[in-house]
Design an enzyme around this catalytic site. Structure first.
Site, PDB file in Angstrom:
ATOM      1  N   ASP A   1      -2.309  -5.098  -3.095  1.00  0.00           N
ATOM      2  CA  ASP A   1      -3.432  -6.857  -3.345  1.00  0.00           C
ATOM      3  C   ASP A   1      -4.002  -6.585  -1.581  1.00  0.00           C
ATOM      4  O   ASP A   1      -3.642  -7.994  -1.213  1.00  0.00           O
ATOM      5  CB  ASP A   1      -1.986  -7.246  -3.175  1.00  0.00           C
ATOM      6  N   GLU A   2      -4.394  -6.003  -0.965  1.00  0.00           N
ATOM      7  CA  GLU A   2      -4.000  -5.631  -0.015  1.00  0.00           C
ATOM      8  C   GLU A   2      -5.606  -4.417   0.398  1.00  0.00           C
ATOM      9  O   GLU A   2      -5.483  -3.220  -0.208  1.00  0.00           O
ATOM     10  CB  GLU A   2      -3.588  -6.375   1.980  1.00  0.00           C
TER      11      GLU A   2
END
Length: 357
Positions: free
Chosen positions: A103-104
């Protein structure tokens, strides 16, 4: 000056669940295991965070803080699939991408010609594309250096972005709390506080020799970050440093014999994971991790250039000497991976070993 964007999805796992199950959108939810089975929270939405629920918290504790919390079992394959969608969006704007997790990620958009090369507008476009194509929101930080881009992405969450221009770096860093710098955990922050160091401005005025004496290599990093320096490039080839597996037990156990009943399956699964994801890497150590029923944990490690079942048992026995009669709620085993070397792991064939020591 480079143009770096750090993109961080907003409460990612929970957001995917709310997208796919609209009935959850107005509820406090957390993705994690059941409280009666020693579950742990992976992530939670912002409604749950208002009650103090956080990632890595036990499901039991989370429900004490938020009795109406809805626990949702994770769907890892779905999260991976959506992450691939997001990665494809990144590829439209840069081929210099450093994923940190599902997610990043960091993106270096220094050479991107879209939007007249404006990193601010590129970040806005990336966030817009993500929302239109996945139904999820992301936050972004824009800065000339990595650690400030990462800090900036957290300043206008959720669904926002923050820009630190080159001219703004000195003033931004001067007032920055040291605990905000990636790598400064609770223990390090406490040590710094004892020395009277709370902000980057404090470090700027502190004798460098004393910092290096107290913190070694990290002291040098701290001096750089506190002066707005971070020469690290965006790396397309992040090297995996370890492979591990762990299990949270349904009930506390207390004896070495009980631990021996858990260890064989963990070692078997570890061997399988190494074979799948790191079969051409050399190992350099073995590690055993134990978490006690007061949530404190200990790890024992030893250098090793091959997976030794016997060594795992020896490390486990050493770790148990630190129990002080506390119950054990989690056991984990892992191997460290050497940074260089393509030689295939010389592992014992776990399937053929008698693991019942």
């Amino acid at each position: 000056m480079r143009k770096i964007i750090h993109v961080d999805m907003d409460c990612y796992f929970a957001a995917v669940e709310m997208r796919d199950f609209p009935e959850l959108r107005d509820k406090a939810i957390a993705v994690g295991g059941r409280s009666d089975r020693r579950g742990v929270i992976s992530t939670c939405n912002y409604a749950a965070r208002k009650f103090g629920v956080r990632s890595a918290m036990s499901s039991y504790q989370a429900l004490k803080l938020c009795p109406h919390l809805v626990l949702v079992p994770g769907r890892m394959q779905v999260y991976k699939d959506v992450s691939q969608q997001i990665r494809q969006i990144f590829n439209r704007y840069s081929d210099v991408i450093e994923p940190l997790s599902l997610d990043e990620a960091f993106l270096d958009v220094s050479d991107c010609q879209q939007y007249h090369g404006s990193a601010t507008l590129i970040a806005q476009a990336i966030r817009r594309d993500i929302e239109l194509e996945t139904g999820l929101t992301a936050s972004a930080g824009v800065a000339p250096i990595k650690f400030l881009a990462k800090i900036a992405s957290d300043l206008n969450k959720p669904n926002g972005q923050y820009v630190i221009t080159p001219d703004e770096i000195p003033e931004f860093v001067r007032t920055l709390p040291l605990k905000k710098i990636p790598g400064v955990g609770k223990v390090t922050a406490q040590k710094l506080s004892v020395l009277g160091l709370e902000t980057c401005a404090d470090v700027q005025l502190y004798p460098k020799a004393k910092l290096l004496e107290s913190f070694g290599k990290f002291g040098a990093v701290l001096i750089e970050r506190s002066n707005g320096i971070d020469p690290r490039p965006i790396s397309n080839n992040r090297v995996r440093k370890s492979v591990g597996v762990e299990t949270t037990l349904a009930q506390d156990i207390f004896t070495l014999a009980q631990c021996h009943q858990v260890l064989p399956q963990l070692i078997q699964e570890l061997d399988s994971r190494v074979s799948r994801s790191a079969k051409d890497r050399l190992i350099n150590k073995q590690v055993v991790k134990i978490k006690f029923n007061d949530f404190k944990q200990t790890t024992i490690e030893q250098r090793s250039d091959e997976i030794s079942v016997k060594l795992f048992y020896e490390l486990l026995q050493q770790a148990l000497t630190r129990s002080n009669e506390r119950g054990i709620r989690l056991i984990g085993v892992s191997v460290g991976l050497a940074e260089t070397g393509e030689k295939k792991l010389q592992t014992e064939s776990v399937a053929q070993l008698d693991l019942q020591f």
